[in-house]
Design an enzyme around this catalytic site. Structure first.
Site, PDB file in Angstrom:
ATOM      1  N   CYS A 249       0.823  -1.219   0.000  1.00 15.42           N
ATOM      2  CA  CYS A 249       0.000   0.000   0.000  1.00 15.42           C
ATOM      3  C   CYS A 249       0.854   1.265   0.000  1.00 15.42           C
ATOM      4  O   CYS A 249       0.328   2.369  -0.166  1.00 15.42           O
ATOM      5  CB  CYS A 249      -0.923   0.021   1.205  1.00 15.42           C
TER       6      CYS A 249
ATOM      7  N   HIS B  64      -9.300   4.197  -1.031  1.00 18.57           N
ATOM      8  CA  HIS B  64      -7.965   3.616  -0.914  1.00 18.57           C
ATOM      9  C   HIS B  64      -7.665   2.677  -2.087  1.00 18.57           C
ATOM     10  O   HIS B  64      -7.679   1.457  -1.929  1.00 18.57           O
ATOM     11  CB  HIS B  64      -7.873   2.867   0.418  1.00 18.57           C
TER      12      HIS B  64
END
Length: 383
Positions: A83, A330
């Site tokens: 991420c 996200h």
């Protein structure tokens, strides 16, 4: 090393873009950034992405996007750090320009996540954890964060509802961000009644995935005439054990501590000088841990900042001013670039109702995995 400035930014709205492919989403953000920069070509392309090989069936994204946006013959590579891929791509591009190796670089963070079933995306995200000692034991990425959150609540005496202000703040700010995925205000009551995912993490503790891309053009600072000139004051990265259970203290983000301290030293500032902080609120517990490790709160007191409204636009440490991961969304490999784009927007004074007054210095912190890779960048308004 040369001083580097951000010349252009671009982004797409995060959502479920069934009508667009991975290359189209990434291309839209790349072209927007180059248009904002007033240029048609760059010397190099750095792509931040995590799960395209698994979810989109596409690897070699450097050449893939260079081909699509017409950057043939130029250097083009993909950077992966779970991420944290977006910020890692930005750091790689920064090193290339700062060293004098290239004169311009395009950073593209991109992810297409909604074309597969939820279980497939969950499996793809789990590759950020330890395959042998976490994933093979049956724990999900959400489950890992839930264990950390439960232990944090036990150690420091917080209740689940005490974390609500983190999500409430992000949702309130996303209302004014046209690129955000979720445009819905929430309350403490709604937070508490939200569906449970992995106790104590419920749906409103967790950030939504989505399709999206963000891009940045960087060049040597002396080549930027536009005002305000946004300069990269610091870039730092650090790592921790990939498995949370291997850490001396699972409730402290050591990599955030290390990277933020290095960044403050590079920029010649302290946490008190940060006017806006785009932190990585993939889960509400991560927001609290980031604030503590980055020097804005004492151990176990990150939640207090939210409860006291210190993280709001008018607060002492405004965070997630465009919705954060929680409400902006996200798209994992793109998130770090979105954060940097949003800091640039604040420094330019382009955030409308979520504009923080008198912003001079902004910080973005991107987390890969459950704190295994953390990158911190500080940008300044170098008028």
């Amino acid at each position: 090393m040369r001083k580097v400035a951000i010349l252009g930014i671009g982004q797409t709205k995060i959502g479920e873009h069934w009508e667009k492919s991975l290359r189209e989403i990434g291309g839209d953000a790349a072209f927007a950034a180059m248009q904002d920069a007033g240029i048609e070509k760059v010397d190099s392309l750095f792509v931040g992405n995590m799960i395209a090989p698994i979810v989109s069936g596409q690897n070699q994204l450097g050449a893939f996007f260079a081909d699509w946006i017409g950057l043939w013959k130029q250097e083009a590579v993909k950077i992966e750090a779970a991420c944290g891929s977006g910020a890692a791509a930005f750091r790689a591009a920064l090193m290339a320009v700062a060293s004098g190796d290239v004169e311009s670089a395009l950073v593209l963070g991109v992810e297409k996540m909604t074309d597969k079933a939820g279980r497939d995306v969950t499996a793809a995200l789990a590759t950020a954890a330890d395959a042998d000692y976490e994933v093979d034991q049956g724990i999900s990425f959400v489950g890992i964060n839930a264990l950390v959150m439960r232990r944090y609540m036990h150690e420091f005496g917080w209740k689940h509802e005490d974390f609500a202000p983190f999500s409430i703040n992000s949702h309130a700010n996303a209302m004014h961000n046209p690129y955000a995925r979720l445009h819905e205000k929430i309350s403490v009551e709604k937070f508490e009644k939200s569906s449970m995912i992995s106790t104590p993490i419920n749906l409103l503790d967790a950030s939504p995935i989505g399709d999206g891309a963000a891009a940045i053009v960087i060049v040597p600072a002396e080549k930027v005439a536009r005002k305000p000139r946004i300069v990269v004051a610091a870039s730092a990265a650090a790592t921790d054990t990939i498995a949370v259970h291997s850490r001396k203290d699972p409730m402290f983000l050591q990599a955030a501590y290390q990277s933020s301290r290095r960044a403050y030293e590079m920029a010649g500032i302290t946490p008190a000088n940060i006017d806006v902080f785009e932190l990585h609120d993939a889960f509400s517990i991560m927001a609290a841990l980031s604030l503590e490790a980055s020097g804005f709160a004492e151990r176990g007191q990150g939640v207090r900042l939210a409860l006291d409204n210190e993280i709001s636009i008018q607060g002492r440490v405004p965070v997630c001013t465009r919705g954060g991961l929680k409400a902006r969304g996200h798209p994992v490999g793109a998130t770090g670039v979105y954060q940097l784009v949003e800091v640039v927007q604040q420094l330019r004074g382009e955030c409308g109702k979520t504009q923080v007054d008198g912003v001079k210095i902004g910080m973005a912190q991107n987390i890969g995995g459950s704190g295994a890779t953390i990158l911190t960048h500080i940008l300044i308004n170098d008028v």
